[in-house]
Design a protein around this motif. Structure first.
Motif, PDB file in Angstrom:
ATOM      1  N   ILE A 136      -2.595   9.291   9.964  1.00 25.25           N
ATOM      2  CA  ILE A 136      -2.145   8.815   8.657  1.00 25.25           C
ATOM      3  C   ILE A 136      -0.637   8.603   8.603  1.00 25.25           C
ATOM      4  O   ILE A 136      -0.158   7.659   7.961  1.00 25.25           O
ATOM      5  N   SER A 139      -0.104   5.180   9.935  1.00 29.42           N
ATOM      6  CA  SER A 139      -1.084   4.157   9.586  1.00 29.42           C
ATOM      7  C   SER A 139      -0.498   3.021   8.748  1.00 29.42           C
ATOM      8  O   SER A 139      -0.843   1.852   8.954  1.00 29.42           O
ATOM      9  N   PHE A 140       0.370   3.357   7.812  1.00 30.65           N
ATOM     10  CA  PHE A 140       0.932   2.323   6.946  1.00 30.65           C
ATOM     11  C   PHE A 140       1.721   1.299   7.756  1.00 30.65           C
ATOM     12  O   PHE A 140       1.554   0.079   7.594  1.00 30.65           O
ATOM     13  N   TRP A 166      -8.807   3.498   3.318  1.00 31.29           N
ATOM     14  CA  TRP A 166      -8.890   4.782   4.026  1.00 31.29           C
ATOM     15  C   TRP A 166      -9.976   5.623   3.351  1.00 31.29           C
ATOM     16  O   TRP A 166     -10.016   5.714   2.122  1.00 31.29           O
ATOM     17  N   TYR A 186      -2.552   6.523   1.556  1.00 28.34           N
ATOM     18  CA  TYR A 186      -2.680   5.172   2.104  1.00 28.34           C
ATOM     19  C   TYR A 186      -2.786   4.140   0.982  1.00 28.34           C
ATOM     20  O   TYR A 186      -2.187   3.063   1.053  1.00 28.34           O
ATOM     21  N   SER A 190       0.103   1.262   0.526  1.00 25.37           N
ATOM     22  CA  SER A 190      -0.285  -0.138   0.722  1.00 25.37           C
ATOM     23  C   SER A 190      -0.139  -0.946  -0.563  1.00 25.37           C
ATOM     24  O   SER A 190       0.298  -2.105  -0.534  1.00 25.37           O
TER      25      SER A 190
END
Length: 237
Positions: A136, A139-140, A166, A186, A190
């Protein structure tokens, strides 16, 4: 459910034009929501025919703002490139020129398949750090790199993230863990990025879907912003 999500979105995406899914864009219109309508293509020619005809009909009736011819067909290897190109060409010749046409797939497919990318009016890309086992904390930024890869492949074409998200529970994949905290982080990261940079994004998904435990395992049921009982997962809104 359309009434539930209407205050929070301007667009909705549907994946199929058969088995009742053809009513999704019609109901969306009643709530003033724009539509990205997809024909679900696979390895069954009869189903494909019904899907394509359904998409053409909905478009000609005025229920389609963007037409998506297929979803991850190349990724699943259900069709050849030429078969998909024929379907795209058929839809293009059968619906108003004002409706942009695209094909949905994982971000890297647009680099690998330039012939498909070339015929799309809009690049419709799925970006999932979770399914690549990305932790995580990275992840962005990984999602942004996925977006940039698809954007580069499409050159100056309009690009839309058609899926990203997610899961809030259901286990883990390598370094990617499904949890409420990770899902909320997430989502916030986002959404803020897409608004600040005017990136068009469909977040996957609106509601938890119990049926998805089959193809994806337990985690498949927990991608929603709302749970299966239509309760929002994070906070009061």
């Amino acid at each position: 459910r359309m009434k539930t999500i209407a205050p929070y979105t301007n667009w909705i995406r549907s994946f199929s034009c058969t088995e009742g899914n053809e009513f999704i864009p019609k109901i969306a219109r009643e709530f003033g929501i724009k539509t990205l309508v997809g024909a679900w293509l696979g390895d069954d020619p009869e189903v494909n025919e019904r899907e394509i005809e359904g998409l053409i009909q909905l478009a000609n009736e005025g229920y389609v703002d963007i037409a998506a011819v297929g979803n991850e067909v190349m990724y699943r290897k259900d069709l050849t490139e030429d078969e998909l190109l024929d379907f795209i060409d058929r839809v293009r010749k059968s619906i108003p020129n004002s409706i942009p046409i695209g094909y949905v797939d994982a971000y890297y497919e647009f680099s690998h398949r330039p012939n498909i990318t070339a015929v799309c009016d809009v690049i419709l890309t799925n970006c999932y750090p979770y399914w690549e086992g990305c932790p995580i904390e990275y992840s962005f930024h990984h999602m942004i790199s996925m977006f940039e890869s698809a954007k580069y492949a499409g050159q100056n074409k309009r690009i839309i993230i058609t899926e990203t998200g997610w899961p809030s529970q259901g286990g883990f994949l390598k370094g990617a863990y499904a949890s409420n905290e990770n899902a909320m982080k997430y989502f916030i990261d986002s959404q803020n990025w897409s608004k600040q940079n005017e990136i068009e994004m469909f977040y996957f998904s609106s509601f938890d879907e119990s049926w998805k435990v089959g193809p994806e395992g337990e985690v498949g049921a927990y991608w929603g912003v709302w749970d299966k009982n239509e309760n929002v997962k994070f906070g009061d809104k």
